[in-house]
Write an enzyme that holds these catalytic residues in place. Structure first.
Site, PDB file in Angstrom:
ATOM      1  N   CYS A   1       0.839  -1.183  -0.246  1.00  0.00           N
ATOM      2  CA  CYS A   1       0.111   0.042   0.020  1.00  0.00           C
ATOM      3  C   CYS A   1       0.880   1.277   0.051  1.00  0.00           C
ATOM      4  CB  CYS A   1      -0.765  -0.050   1.262  1.00  0.00           C
ATOM      5  SG  CYS A   1      -1.856   1.433   1.422  1.00  0.00           S
ATOM      6  N   GLU A   2       0.799   2.125  -0.989  1.00  0.00           N
ATOM      7  CA  GLU A   2       1.511   3.391  -1.064  1.00  0.00           C
ATOM      8  C   GLU A   2       1.256   4.384   0.061  1.00  0.00           C
ATOM      9  OE1 GLU A   2      -0.703   5.981  -4.199  1.00  0.00           O
ATOM     10  OE2 GLU A   2       0.533   4.612  -4.827  1.00  0.00           O
ATOM     11  N   HIS A   3      -0.091   4.283   0.897  1.00  0.00           N
ATOM     12  CA  HIS A   3      -0.155   4.983   1.705  1.00  0.00           C
ATOM     13  C   HIS A   3       0.382   5.084   2.969  1.00  0.00           C
ATOM     14  CE1 HIS A   3      -4.344   5.543  -0.277  1.00  0.00           C
ATOM     15  NE2 HIS A   3      -3.264   6.417  -0.868  1.00  0.00           N
ATOM     16  N   HIS A   4       0.922   3.582   3.563  1.00  0.00           N
ATOM     17  CA  HIS A   4       1.478   3.358   4.881  1.00  0.00           C
ATOM     18  C   HIS A   4       2.530   2.328   4.562  1.00  0.00           C
ATOM     19  CE1 HIS A   4      -2.478   4.215   6.030  1.00  0.00           C
ATOM     20  NE2 HIS A   4      -2.025   5.119   6.784  1.00  0.00           N
TER      21      HIS A   4
ATOM     22  N   HIS B   1      -5.861  -5.745   3.534  1.00  0.00           N
ATOM     23  CA  HIS B   1      -5.076  -4.826   3.591  1.00  0.00           C
ATOM     24  C   HIS B   1      -4.441  -4.743   5.236  1.00  0.00           C
ATOM     25  CE1 HIS B   1      -5.380  -2.690  -0.425  1.00  0.00           C
ATOM     26  NE2 HIS B   1      -6.464  -3.734  -0.342  1.00  0.00           N
TER      27      HIS B   1
ATOM     28  N   GLN C   1      -5.185  -0.532  -4.652  1.00  0.00           N
ATOM     29  CA  GLN C   1      -5.753  -1.669  -5.295  1.00  0.00           C
ATOM     30  C   GLN C   1      -6.529  -1.411  -6.453  1.00  0.00           C
ATOM     31  OE1 GLN C   1      -7.459  -4.853  -2.707  1.00  0.00           O
ATOM     32  NE2 GLN C   1      -8.841  -5.212  -4.288  1.00  0.00           N
TER      33      GLN C   1
ATOM     34  N   CYS D   1      -3.052  -2.369   6.357  1.00  0.00           N
ATOM     35  CA  CYS D   1      -3.183  -0.954   6.887  1.00  0.00           C
ATOM     36  C   CYS D   1      -4.382  -1.039   7.526  1.00  0.00           C
ATOM     37  CB  CYS D   1      -2.985  -0.170   5.896  1.00  0.00           C
ATOM     38  SG  CYS D   1      -4.345  -0.144   4.429  1.00  0.00           S
TER      39      CYS D   1
END
Length: 226
Positions: A113-116, A184, A156, A186
């Site tokens: 996941c590119e956010h976390h 996920h 995703q 996250c």
């Protein structure tokens, strides 16, 4: 020679270039035809060491002394998709004179996941109807295509569309359907902490979008498990 030097050499070999750290690679090697930066293992090692110090750890203790180098090598594999293009893996096409749908389901995927920068894990289901020439691609190539887009910082939803569009642009099929189901971390190890929650995304192109019966048949094959 230090371990960092060895790791840097390995990264250059993996990426297929002998360019120095920070050199530019071919256009289109980034997440979406992106920035083209070369993989820099020594820089990752330094960054990981700083993170460990920032959380209050001792980077010289036995368990952590080699962790920055290990993380850098893991990232080289985990984000290898940044240096691959769909046309690099969809190289095999056969004249099979086949005009019915082809579906490969339950392709395991491991993304980040590119956010976390924590993993998401799941499966992809891919179906397509060959082009007017009846050409098909190797079944393993569909699995490799999933890896191209999963092995990079991702969400995703975007990955699902990228896989579908890559198939359309490379194979020119009459229809494409891609469904991804993933859990996920996250959501499960932080934040709302809901283990077992799965996210399902889909992308349909061509005849799968235009024909309700064709789309329903594909979904029944994808979810018609024993």
């Amino acid at each position: 020679m230090t371990e960092g030097d060895l790791a840097a050499g390995a990264a250059k070999a993996q990426s297929g270039t002998g360019q120095p750290d920070g050199a530019r690679s071919a256009p289109g090697s980034g997440p979406s035809g992106g920035n083209g930066h070369e993989f820099d293992l020594p820089r990752i090692e330094r960054a990981v060491r700083e993170i460990l110090i920032a959380i209050g750890e001792d980077t010289e203790r036995d368990g952590l002394r080699d962790t920055p180098a290990r993380v850098a090598r893991a990232y080289a594999e985990q984000f290898a998709g940044l240096r691959q293009r769909p046309e690099d893996v969809l190289t095999t096409v056969f004249d099979a004179d086949h005009d019915e749908m082809v579906i490969v389901r339950d392709i395991e995927l491991y993304g980040t996941c590119e956010h976390h920068l924590v993993p998401f894990i799941g499966v992809a289901h891919i179906g397509y109807i060959p082009n007017q020439k009846g050409q098909i691609t190797g079944l393993s190539k569909l699995a490799r295509l999933v890896d191209v887009y999963a092995r990079r910082p991702q969400v995703q939803e975007r990955m699902t569309s990228q896989i579908a569009d890559a198939l359309v642009n490379t194979l020119e099929p009459r229809g494409v359907v891609v469904v991804i189901e993933a859990e996920h971390l996250c959501m499960t190890m932080r934040g709302v902490r809901k283990p077992g929650a799965r996210t399902v995304t889909s992308a349909v192109r061509g005849s799968f979008r235009d024909n309700d019966v064709t789309r329903a048949e594909a979904m029944s094959l994808i979810y018609g498990r024993h």
